[in-house]
Design a protein around this motif. Structure first.
Motif, mmCIF file in Angstrom:
data_model
loop_
_atom_site.group_PDB
_atom_site.id
_atom_site.type_symbol
_atom_site.label_atom_id
_atom_site.label_comp_id
_atom_site.label_asym_id
_atom_site.label_seq_id
_atom_site.Cartn_x
_atom_site.Cartn_y
_atom_site.Cartn_z
ATOM 1 N N PRO A 125 45.669 34.782 39.729
ATOM 2 C CA PRO A 125 44.885 34.870 38.148
ATOM 3 C C PRO A 125 44.418 33.629 37.688
ATOM 4 O O PRO A 125 43.468 33.347 37.517
ATOM 5 N N GLN A 126 45.340 32.554 38.008
ATOM 6 C CA GLN A 126 45.081 31.153 37.368
ATOM 7 C C GLN A 126 43.994 30.730 38.150
ATOM 8 O O GLN A 126 43.148 29.976 37.593
ATOM 9 N N MET A 127 43.753 30.858 39.507
ATOM 10 C CA MET A 127 42.731 30.582 40.043
ATOM 11 C C MET A 127 41.288 31.047 39.507
ATOM 12 O O MET A 127 40.113 30.296 39.524
ATOM 13 N N PRO A 135 45.775 46.374 46.173
ATOM 14 C CA PRO A 135 46.915 47.388 46.824
ATOM 15 C C PRO A 135 47.551 46.805 48.072
ATOM 16 O O PRO A 135 46.970 46.257 48.953
ATOM 17 N N ASN A 136 48.890 46.886 48.056
ATOM 18 C CA ASN A 136 49.741 46.526 49.306
ATOM 19 C C ASN A 136 49.535 45.069 49.839
ATOM 20 O O ASN A 136 49.700 44.630 50.879
ATOM 21 N N ALA A 137 49.335 44.344 48.612
ATOM 22 C CA ALA A 137 49.306 42.788 48.850
ATOM 23 C C ALA A 137 49.794 42.246 47.641
ATOM 24 O O ALA A 137 49.766 42.641 46.547
ATOM 25 N N SER A 138 49.830 40.840 47.808
ATOM 26 C CA SER A 138 50.517 40.001 46.625
ATOM 27 C C SER A 138 49.157 39.317 45.946
ATOM 28 O O SER A 138 49.808 38.750 44.781
ATOM 29 N N TRP A 139 48.111 39.174 46.254
ATOM 30 C CA TRP A 139 47.019 38.483 45.608
ATOM 31 C C TRP A 139 46.344 39.315 44.736
ATOM 32 O O TRP A 139 46.519 40.805 44.639
ATOM 33 N N TYR A 140 45.513 38.965 43.731
ATOM 34 C CA TYR A 140 44.734 39.816 43.014
ATOM 35 C C TYR A 140 43.270 39.576 43.495
ATOM 36 O O TYR A 140 42.882 38.868 44.225
ATOM 37 N N GLN A 141 42.455 40.465 42.833
ATOM 38 C CA GLN A 141 41.079 40.407 43.493
ATOM 39 C C GLN A 141 40.198 41.115 42.392
ATOM 40 O O GLN A 141 40.302 41.719 41.364
ATOM 41 N N LEU A 142 38.769 40.814 42.836
ATOM 42 C CA LEU A 142 37.477 41.159 41.731
ATOM 43 C C LEU A 142 36.536 41.620 42.754
ATOM 44 O O LEU A 142 36.226 40.516 43.437
ATOM 45 N N ASP A 143 35.803 42.407 42.442
ATOM 46 C CA ASP A 143 34.558 42.704 43.430
ATOM 47 C C ASP A 143 33.572 42.218 42.661
ATOM 48 O O ASP A 143 33.219 42.480 41.237
ATOM 49 N N VAL A 144 32.456 41.264 43.080
ATOM 50 C CA VAL A 144 31.357 40.778 42.307
ATOM 51 C C VAL A 144 30.077 41.191 43.261
ATOM 52 O O VAL A 144 30.399 41.386 44.532
ATOM 53 N N LEU A 159 36.026 37.777 35.550
ATOM 54 C CA LEU A 159 37.029 36.900 36.058
ATOM 55 C C LEU A 159 38.366 36.863 35.183
ATOM 56 O O LEU A 159 39.338 36.563 35.733
ATOM 57 N N ARG A 160 37.930 37.024 33.871
ATOM 58 C CA ARG A 160 39.120 36.950 32.845
ATOM 59 C C ARG A 160 39.754 38.152 32.600
ATOM 60 O O ARG A 160 40.952 38.256 32.397
ATOM 61 N N THR A 161 38.889 39.152 32.696
ATOM 62 C CA THR A 161 39.630 40.590 32.250
ATOM 63 C C THR A 161 39.643 41.732 33.089
ATOM 64 O O THR A 161 40.376 42.704 32.977
ATOM 65 N N GLU A 162 38.890 41.591 34.301
ATOM 66 C CA GLU A 162 38.773 42.486 35.152
ATOM 67 C C GLU A 162 39.621 42.440 36.680
ATOM 68 O O GLU A 162 39.380 42.940 37.657
ATOM 69 N N VAL A 163 40.188 41.236 36.711
ATOM 70 C CA VAL A 163 40.972 41.037 37.981
ATOM 71 C C VAL A 163 42.207 41.636 38.124
ATOM 72 O O VAL A 163 42.916 42.179 36.984
ATOM 73 N N VAL A 164 42.360 42.514 39.207
ATOM 74 C CA VAL A 164 43.436 43.486 39.353
ATOM 75 C C VAL A 164 44.300 43.253 40.525
ATOM 76 O O VAL A 164 43.889 42.443 41.537
#
Length: 392
Positions: free
Chosen positions: A290-292, A338-347, A330-335
């Protein structure tokens, strides 16, 4: 058949007990005894384990060096796969190379693949032993240098092949020179090795195209630089009338145009004959912490605040509303993924383009404010990483 002696031999081979191996053989054990239906003969087992002393005892006792079982496994091949160089050398000295099966991939080609899939010093040493022993590919296989460039392998493998007599200007079975194959693949390291070994920088494929033309079409800028530094001809004309300059203009590769010596470049509509298909992304998934991802949002906000909407649109060609939207996401919709440790956003592709434009402006533009505690060089690093993933 002496079943008990065979079993003692199998156990002795598995434990690497050379004294027990010699005793079992002296007691009537079959040197071709099977370890089990899957592992193969005891000689194969000893070769796989790298037990040179045991291998020598079995060979001296008459163990079969040739193919074993349905899959035509040989002691030489398993020793090669495990990179037991001393065992490979010993077996070759006892005729193992000539006993290899012609129904499988050649041992030379497979050894070369091993330097890529299981890279270690012993794999390179084993390949050297095979080359020095005169191992060759099968008639229906490509030459070692071509196969190496197509995989691709590490530069050390290419240098080894060239040292052992490979033709640096070798052509694939369809007439494509090795340097063109490397350029098409974007393998600048292979291109550099081939050039250093004396490859013809302007060698032509069957369409009359050079490595430089193919690199320009694919926007492989490191390859382009290597070729230009080696004196590649910029204005050579292919059989279909193309030049490197025309290809750069037709694909709107503005940075490449500058690399080719042009003093200005625009988004010209230039018809060309293309040999590659480009797949523009319609949507992209950004993954990270999230911080990145929040940092990217700050980059967009800072540049928009500094330039204003009109200047932003003029300088980037992107819509300011799109840029603001992706910053908010990027601030509010990052989730969490599933089955992984990172966060993601589709753009979307447009949103990604706006993000990249903001990074360009903050890295090289007039904006002087930076997200705390980030430096401008860190922004440059972010941009370069994004460009590499986008193939820019």
């Amino acid at each position: 058949m002496n079943h008990d002696a065979d079993q003692r031999l199998v156990k002795a081979v598995q434990t690497g007990d050379e004294v027990a191996v010699a005793q079992a053989l002296a007691g009537g054990a079959d040197p071709n005894a099977e370890e089990n239906g899957y592992q193969g003969s005891v000689l194969i087992g000893a070769a796989r384990s790298g037990r040179l002393g045991v291998v020598g005892l079995l060979v001296d006792a008459g163990a079969r060096i040739g193919p074993f079982g349905h899959f035509h496994v040989t002691p030489l091949r398993v020793a090669m796969l495990e990179a037991h160089t001393d065992v490979v050398q010993y077996l070759i000295s006892h005729g193992a190379l000539q006993a290899e099966s012609a129904t499988r991939m050649s041992i030379l080609t497979e050894a070369m693949s091993c330097t890529r899939h299981r890279p270690r010093p012993a794999a390179l040493a084993t390949l050297r032993v095979l080359l020095e022993a005169g191992a060759t590919p099968h008639p229906d296989e490509e030459t070692p240098l071509i196969a190496a460039v197509m995989q691709p392998v590490a530069p050390a493998v290419l240098r080894l092949l060239l040292t052992n007599g490979a033709d640096v200007n070798q052509q694939r079975s369809d007439g494509t020179p090795a340097i063109v194959i490397a350029a098409r693949r974007g393998d600048h390291a292979a291109v550099d090795v081939l050039l250093q070994a004396g490859a013809a920088v302007d060698a032509l494929d069957r369409q009359g195209r050079t490595a430089l033309m193919h690199a320009v079409e694919r926007n492989e800028q490191r390859v382009i630089a290597a070729l230009l530094l080696a004196g590649a001809a910029i204005d050579s004309v292919s059989a279909d009338g193309m030049t490197a300059r025309k290809l750069a203009r037709g694909w709107q590769r503005q940075h490449v145009q500058f690399m080719l010596g042009e003093n200005s470049a625009g988004l010209d509509d230039v018809p060309i004959t293309r040999t590659v298909v480009r797949i523009p992304p319609t949507d992209v998934r950004l993954c990270g912490d999230p911080q990145m991802l929040h940092l990217l949002a700050s980059v967009i906000d800072i540049v928009l605040d500094d330039l204003g909407d009109d200047e932003w649109a003029t300088r980037t060609g992107a819509d300011a509303g799109t840029a603001r939207a992706v910053a908010a996401q990027l601030r509010t919709e990052v989730v969490p993924a599933p089955n992984a440790s990172w966060y993601q956003l589709d753009v979307t592709a447009d949103e990604l383009a706006a993000l990249r434009s903001a990074l360009v402006e903050l890295a090289y533009g007039t904006t002087r404010v930076l997200p705390a505690p980030t430096s401008r060089l860190e922004i440059v690093d972010l941009l370069e990483e994004l460009n590499r993933q986008l193939g820019r």
